[in-house]
Design a protein around this motif. Sequence first.
Motif, PDB file in Angstrom:
ATOM      1  N   GLY A 162       0.807  -1.219   0.000  1.00 38.89           N
ATOM      2  CA  GLY A 162       0.000   0.000   0.000  1.00 38.89           C
ATOM      3  C   GLY A 162       0.838   1.267   0.000  1.00 38.89           C
ATOM      4  N   ILE A 163       2.041   1.198  -0.575  1.00 36.32           N
ATOM      5  CA  ILE A 163       2.956   2.344  -0.615  1.00 36.32           C
ATOM      6  C   ILE A 163       3.168   2.752  -2.068  1.00 36.32           C
ATOM      7  N   LEU A 164       3.083   4.062  -2.322  1.00 34.92           N
ATOM      8  CA  LEU A 164       3.228   4.573  -3.678  1.00 34.92           C
ATOM      9  C   LEU A 164       4.674   4.981  -3.966  1.00 34.92           C
ATOM     10  N   LEU A 165       5.180   4.525  -5.106  1.00 33.45           N
ATOM     11  CA  LEU A 165       6.476   4.958  -5.622  1.00 33.45           C
ATOM     12  C   LEU A 165       6.237   5.876  -6.810  1.00 33.45           C
ATOM     13  N   ASP A 166       7.309   6.364  -7.426  1.00 32.27           N
ATOM     14  CA  ASP A 166       7.147   7.196  -8.626  1.00 32.27           C
ATOM     15  C   ASP A 166       7.861   6.545  -9.798  1.00 32.27           C
ATOM     16  N   ALA A 167       7.600   7.064 -10.988  1.00 30.27           N
ATOM     17  CA  ALA A 167       8.096   6.435 -12.210  1.00 30.27           C
ATOM     18  C   ALA A 167       9.544   6.771 -12.524  1.00 30.27           C
ATOM     19  N   VAL A 168      10.060   7.887 -12.016  1.00 30.32           N
ATOM     20  CA  VAL A 168      11.377   8.381 -12.418  1.00 30.32           C
ATOM     21  C   VAL A 168      12.485   7.902 -11.485  1.00 30.32           C
ATOM     22  N   TYR A 169      12.234   7.953 -10.188  1.00 33.76           N
ATOM     23  CA  TYR A 169      13.264   7.615  -9.202  1.00 33.76           C
ATOM     24  C   TYR A 169      12.965   6.309  -8.473  1.00 33.76           C
ATOM     25  N   THR A 170      12.047   6.369  -7.519  1.00 31.78           N
ATOM     26  CA  THR A 170      11.866   5.233  -6.610  1.00 31.78           C
ATOM     27  C   THR A 170      11.386   3.970  -7.306  1.00 31.78           C
ATOM     28  N   GLY A 171      10.632   4.120  -8.398  1.00 29.60           N
ATOM     29  CA  GLY A 171      10.196   2.946  -9.147  1.00 29.60           C
ATOM     30  C   GLY A 171      11.375   2.199  -9.748  1.00 29.60           C
ATOM     31  N   LYS A 172      12.324   2.936 -10.341  1.00 34.66           N
ATOM     32  CA  LYS A 172      13.507   2.296 -10.917  1.00 34.66           C
ATOM     33  C   LYS A 172      14.422   1.735  -9.827  1.00 34.66           C
ATOM     34  N   VAL A 173      14.494   2.449  -8.698  1.00 33.73           N
ATOM     35  CA  VAL A 173      15.339   1.967  -7.599  1.00 33.73           C
ATOM     36  C   VAL A 173      14.778   0.672  -7.018  1.00 33.73           C
ATOM     37  N   MET A 174      13.469   0.628  -6.822  1.00 34.86           N
ATOM     38  CA  MET A 174      12.853  -0.602  -6.315  1.00 34.86           C
ATOM     39  C   MET A 174      12.988  -1.730  -7.339  1.00 34.86           C
ATOM     40  N   ALA A 175      12.897  -1.409  -8.628  1.00 34.53           N
ATOM     41  CA  ALA A 175      13.113  -2.429  -9.663  1.00 34.53           C
ATOM     42  C   ALA A 175      14.515  -3.011  -9.533  1.00 34.53           C
ATOM     43  N   GLY A 176      15.490  -2.137  -9.257  1.00 31.15           N
ATOM     44  CA  GLY A 176      16.855  -2.609  -9.063  1.00 31.15           C
ATOM     45  C   GLY A 176      16.976  -3.490  -7.835  1.00 31.15           C
ATOM     46  N   LEU A 177      16.365  -3.057  -6.724  1.00 36.23           N
ATOM     47  CA  LEU A 177      16.430  -3.851  -5.502  1.00 36.23           C
ATOM     48  C   LEU A 177      15.776  -5.219  -5.703  1.00 36.23           C
ATOM     49  N   ILE A 178      14.614  -5.250  -6.332  1.00 31.44           N
ATOM     50  CA  ILE A 178      13.911  -6.515  -6.585  1.00 31.44           C
ATOM     51  C   ILE A 178      14.792  -7.454  -7.408  1.00 31.44           C
ATOM     52  N   ASP A 179      15.417  -6.916  -8.451  1.00 27.35           N
ATOM     53  CA  ASP A 179      16.259  -7.749  -9.315  1.00 27.35           C
ATOM     54  C   ASP A 179      17.498  -8.252  -8.567  1.00 27.35           C
ATOM     55  N   LEU A 180      18.098  -7.408  -7.754  1.00 33.20           N
ATOM     56  CA  LEU A 180      19.273  -7.832  -6.981  1.00 33.20           C
ATOM     57  C   LEU A 180      18.907  -8.940  -5.997  1.00 33.20           C
ATOM     58  N   VAL A 181      17.704  -8.832  -5.391  1.00 28.85           N
ATOM     59  CA  VAL A 181      17.235  -9.898  -4.498  1.00 28.85           C
ATOM     60  C   VAL A 181      17.040 -11.184  -5.286  1.00 28.85           C
ATOM     61  N   ARG A 182      16.413 -11.086  -6.458  1.00 30.23           N
ATOM     62  CA  ARG A 182      16.177 -12.273  -7.281  1.00 30.23           C
ATOM     63  C   ARG A 182      17.487 -12.924  -7.725  1.00 30.23           C
ATOM     64  N   GLN A 183      18.529 -12.105  -7.890  1.00 35.75           N
ATOM     65  CA  GLN A 183      19.844 -12.636  -8.270  1.00 35.75           C
ATOM     66  C   GLN A 183      20.598 -13.229  -7.087  1.00 35.75           C
ATOM     67  N   GLY A 184      20.071 -13.069  -5.878  1.00 34.87           N
ATOM     68  CA  GLY A 184      20.739 -13.592  -4.699  1.00 34.87           C
ATOM     69  C   GLY A 184      21.912 -12.755  -4.224  1.00 34.87           C
ATOM     70  N   LYS A 185      21.876 -11.452  -4.495  1.00 32.08           N
ATOM     71  CA  LYS A 185      22.972 -10.567  -4.106  1.00 32.08           C
ATOM     72  C   LYS A 185      23.036 -10.331  -2.592  1.00 32.08           C
ATOM     73  N   PHE A 186      21.940 -10.593  -1.886  1.00 36.22           N
ATOM     74  CA  PHE A 186      21.900 -10.407  -0.435  1.00 36.22           C
ATOM     75  C   PHE A 186      21.636 -11.753   0.239  1.00 36.22           C
ATOM     76  N   ALA A 187      22.255 -11.958   1.390  1.00 43.41           N
ATOM     77  CA  ALA A 187      21.981 -13.167   2.179  1.00 43.41           C
ATOM     78  C   ALA A 187      20.602 -13.053   2.826  1.00 43.41           C
ATOM     79  N   LYS A 188      19.965 -14.191   3.062  1.00 44.33           N
ATOM     80  CA  LYS A 188      18.587 -14.177   3.597  1.00 44.33           C
ATOM     81  C   LYS A 188      18.508 -13.573   4.988  1.00 44.33           C
ATOM     82  N   ASP A 189      19.595 -13.628   5.756  1.00 36.56           N
ATOM     83  CA  ASP A 189      19.551 -13.087   7.116  1.00 36.56           C
ATOM     84  C   ASP A 189      19.987 -11.621   7.186  1.00 36.56           C
ATOM     85  N   GLU A 190      20.257 -11.010   6.022  1.00 38.72           N
ATOM     86  CA  GLU A 190      20.684  -9.613   6.012  1.00 38.72           C
ATOM     87  C   GLU A 190      19.470  -8.682   6.059  1.00 38.72           C
TER      88      GLU A 190
END
Length: 337
Positions: free
Chosen positions: A282-310
């Motif tokens: 229920g949180i709104l992001l924007d198309a220029v900044y936070t949307g692209k940043v969250m897209a990056g975070l989601i992809d990095l998580v999917r790639q396993g860049k972070f440990a599960k306990d981090e």
Amino acid sequence: MMLSRLPRRSYTYAETPIERLDRLTDLLDGPNIYIKRDDLLGLAGGGNKTRKLEFLIADALEKGADTIVTCGALQSNHCRLTLAAAVKEGLKCQLVLEEGPSTSYDADANGNNLLYNLLGVEHIKVVENGTNVIEEMNILGEELIASGRKPYLIPIGGSNVLGSVGYAACAQEILHQTFKSGLVIDHVVVASGSGGTQAGLIAGFHGNSASVKVSGINVSRSNEHQIPVIQDLVQKTAKFLNVPFTISEDSVNCYDDYVGGGYTIPTDGMIEAVQMLARTEGILLDAVYTGKVMAGLIDLVRQGKFAKDENVLFIHTGGSPSLYANHTLFNKDLFKI
């Protein structure tokens, strides 16, 4: 860091919350994802520029300015918040707005453009895409001086040394909050655009002897051009704050895989990310900044860049008012629970 010696205005009267994104964390099955709600900062609509403006506007007032001049894109969140701060302080405000690669100025546009007019902007100067907006801002400042005014010029994004101090202060705030709650943050993920937010966080954590890794998700440039900008601003901000800091190769970490076609140009990853956070938290992001940043975070998580306990902290830098000028982007449904 001696932040207390600097003139500062106060536009937010409490720390912005740090929340665990329970449903997003479960959905992605990765690390523990937290969010710092800087979209809830003070002024009209909130966003990260408010922290920078606390120091920049204080400096303008100390120097006797009567008019604030700044620049940005047509739907600039920075311009909206700078105008709001000027209004709050009884100052005039003029804007230089750069048209997009495929977007011309529309005086009746929704989003931030609506808010510029509602807030009573004194003058908007529109320039073509690719124009040197800093040069145009300087020209506007010279014209104001010639007319007897006292302008104070703020660069794109408020990203000079004084503006970056706002996010050195934010680093202190994060450490204070996490100490109280017993939370240890391993990584911070933030937008990397004009650079002041990322640079300020790096300098601030370093100045507090905190080993928190700050990763920037680029929204406009490749690493070849972005990393030197951040390195330079970190070095200058640290020096200004009397923080000993020698930039090393790993001091600045940026990802340039999520810029897409360029600044303000949408990507499918951004659309999915905006829809995902809206429909899980229920949180709104924007198309220029936070949307692209969250897209990056989601992809990095999917790639396993972070440990599960981090524990990973996403800095929500605001920007949701611009959604209303880009609503048709989200007619394409890329995420379903």
